[in-house]
Scaffold this motif. Structure first.
Motif, PDB file in Angstrom:
ATOM      1  N   ASP A  53       1.445   8.488 -12.397  1.00  0.00           N
ATOM      2  CA  ASP A  53       1.997   8.728 -11.062  1.00  0.00           C
ATOM      3  C   ASP A  53       3.478   8.333 -11.063  1.00  0.00           C
ATOM      4  O   ASP A  53       3.809   7.160 -11.256  1.00  0.00           O
ATOM      5  CB  ASP A  53       1.205   7.883 -10.048  1.00  0.00           C
ATOM      6  N   VAL A  84       0.286   0.056  -4.993  1.00  0.00           N
ATOM      7  CA  VAL A  84      -1.167   0.175  -5.059  1.00  0.00           C
ATOM      8  C   VAL A  84      -1.690  -1.231  -5.321  1.00  0.00           C
ATOM      9  O   VAL A  84      -1.091  -1.972  -6.097  1.00  0.00           O
ATOM     10  CB  VAL A  84      -1.583   1.111  -6.223  1.00  0.00           C
ATOM     11  N   LEU A  94       5.725  -0.482  -0.567  1.00  0.00           N
ATOM     12  CA  LEU A  94       4.959   0.578  -1.233  1.00  0.00           C
ATOM     13  C   LEU A  94       4.310   0.066  -2.510  1.00  0.00           C
ATOM     14  O   LEU A  94       4.926  -0.689  -3.266  1.00  0.00           O
ATOM     15  CB  LEU A  94       5.896   1.728  -1.611  1.00  0.00           C
ATOM     16  N   ASP A 136       0.833  -1.195   0.000  1.00  0.00           N
ATOM     17  CA  ASP A 136       0.000   0.000   0.000  1.00  0.00           C
ATOM     18  C   ASP A 136       0.872   1.250   0.000  1.00  0.00           C
ATOM     19  O   ASP A 136       2.066   1.191   0.305  1.00  0.00           O
ATOM     20  CB  ASP A 136      -1.035  -0.021   1.137  1.00  0.00           C
ATOM     21  N   CYS A 137       0.248   2.382  -0.349  1.00  0.00           N
ATOM     22  CA  CYS A 137       1.045   3.579  -0.598  1.00  0.00           C
ATOM     23  C   CYS A 137       1.370   4.321   0.693  1.00  0.00           C
ATOM     24  O   CYS A 137       2.015   5.361   0.663  1.00  0.00           O
ATOM     25  CB  CYS A 137       0.400   4.476  -1.642  1.00  0.00           C
ATOM     26  N   ARG A 177       5.554   7.729  -8.904  1.00  0.00           N
ATOM     27  CA  ARG A 177       6.035   6.769  -7.896  1.00  0.00           C
ATOM     28  C   ARG A 177       6.072   5.342  -8.441  1.00  0.00           C
ATOM     29  O   ARG A 177       6.794   4.504  -7.944  1.00  0.00           O
ATOM     30  CB  ARG A 177       5.109   6.783  -6.672  1.00  0.00           C
ATOM     31  N   TRP A 178       5.261   5.059  -9.467  1.00  0.00           N
ATOM     32  CA  TRP A 178       5.106   3.659  -9.886  1.00  0.00           C
ATOM     33  C   TRP A 178       5.819   3.386 -11.206  1.00  0.00           C
ATOM     34  O   TRP A 178       5.685   4.128 -12.165  1.00  0.00           O
ATOM     35  CB  TRP A 178       3.629   3.282  -9.975  1.00  0.00           C
TER      36      TRP A 178
END
Ligand SMILES: [Zn+2]
Ligand SMILES: [Zn+2]
Ligand SMILES: [Zn+2]
Length: 332
Positions: free
Chosen positions: A141, A102, A100, A81-82, A143-144
């Motif tokens: 996003d 989703v 980290l 999870d983020c 982050r991914w």
């Protein structure tokens, strides 16, 4: 809260997600239309899941109410999870990282259906469109880096709930198997200037013995060196690296190919449990010319046993040529 741990010997990363042990399991209802206990994925039970992040629904209906055809929610028991934070106490020998990511669930139909082949082409098209919509958003996003859509159908394939659903994860790095596949494709491109999947499709079309079917835009084949019996891949015939960039017509054709493959597997193998996943180009700067998105369907007929677990190599008792012949010739 999920945590990644690195095995100091092999360098392999493992996700430790202790909360997932509390997941309810729901299986074995004698009658598909009446689940044994309230099913969180059935229409009318929307309050039993986290709020929806996307839905294909009738325009006069409200979020988290009935009226949807496909519904995407955050996984109640995420593997990642983020909000994960770096665990304390890590050292150079025993490395850890925050888990980290989703983790979402795509609920594929409002009724309590347990076999994807029972859905119509339009319903499967809605599901494939949900995949595209969520992946397109998550790709924005920064982050991914890696995205995986996957499905477990059947208890033996690891499905926790029998109501049809698939899952999506977005990860901050590219996992090992995906990295190996992308590196292999990149190496072939560097050596020959060609996409290895395009070359494979050409060879398979010329030879024909591992082909299950060929449609206008998609091909289904049993790969030359399958890990699992009756493993089948679906690929766009024309070069395309990113699944999410597919046009609406292509998504519709992809749904038709996916449903046909599952119907063939069901007929030939009496509704086997299976997993499938979509491999698409990561957001890590990989060359789009060298990679070709595809969907891999892996029937779970034989369990991985000592040899597989001890060597990392699979023994497959069915040749892909025989598998393709059976799937190609089965009456639908
Ligand atoms: Zn249900
Ligand atoms: Zn290609
Ligand atoms: Zn793949």
């Amino acid at each position: 809260m999920a945590e990644l741990r690195r095995d100091p010997i092999s360098g392999r990363w493992v996700v430790i997600a202790a909360e997932r042990a509390q997941r309810a399991r729901q299986h074995g209802a004698a009658n598909h239309s009446t689940p044994a206990e309230p099913c969180p994925f059935c229409a009318g039970n929307e309050a039993l899941t986290p709020p929806e992040v996307w839905a294909a629904r009738a325009s006069n209906t409200e979020a988290n109410q009935p009226g949807w055809r496909v519904r995407v929610v955050t996984n109640k028991y995420p593997a990642l999870d983020c909000h994960s934070r770096s665990p304390d106490g890590a050292d150079r020998f025993y490395q850890t990282r925050a888990g980290l990511g989703v983790h979402e669930v795509i609920v594929e139909c409002p009724d309590h259906v347990t076999n994807m082949a029972e859905l119509g082409d339009d319903q499967v098209a809605d599901i494939v469109r949900a995949y595209r919509e969520r992946l397109a958003v998550l790709r924005q996003d920064p982050r991914w880096r890696y995205f995986l859509i996957y499905k477990n159908q059947g208890d033996r394939a690891g499905a926790t709930f029998e109501h049809l659903h698939s899952q999506l994860v977005a990860l901050p790095g590219v996992p090992r198997d995906a990295r190996d596949e992308i590196a292999g494709a990149k190496g072939h491109f560097a050596a020959t200037g060609r996409c290895i999947y395009c070359e494979m499709i050409e060879r398979e079309l010329a030879d024909g013995k591992r082909i299950v079917f060929v449609h206008d835009q998609f091909i289904a084949l049993c790969p030359f060196a399958p890990r699992f019996s009756y493993e089948t891949w679906i690929l766009p015939k024309d070069h395309a690296a990113v699944f999410e960039n597919s046009a609406p017509r292509e998504l519709g054709q992809c749904a038709v190919a996916l449903r046909e493959t599952i119907r063939r597997l069901n007929r030939a193998l009496d509704n086997p449990p299976f997993n499938y996943f979509i491999h698409s180009l990561p957001a890590d700067g990989s060359l789009p010319q060298s990679y070709h998105w595809h969907l891999e369907i892996l029937p779970q007929i034989f369990r991985a046993a000592g040899f597989e677990l001890g060597t990392g190599a699979n023994i497959n008792g069915v040749t892909p040529e025989a598998a393709a012949e059976l799937l190609r010739d089965v009456a639908l």
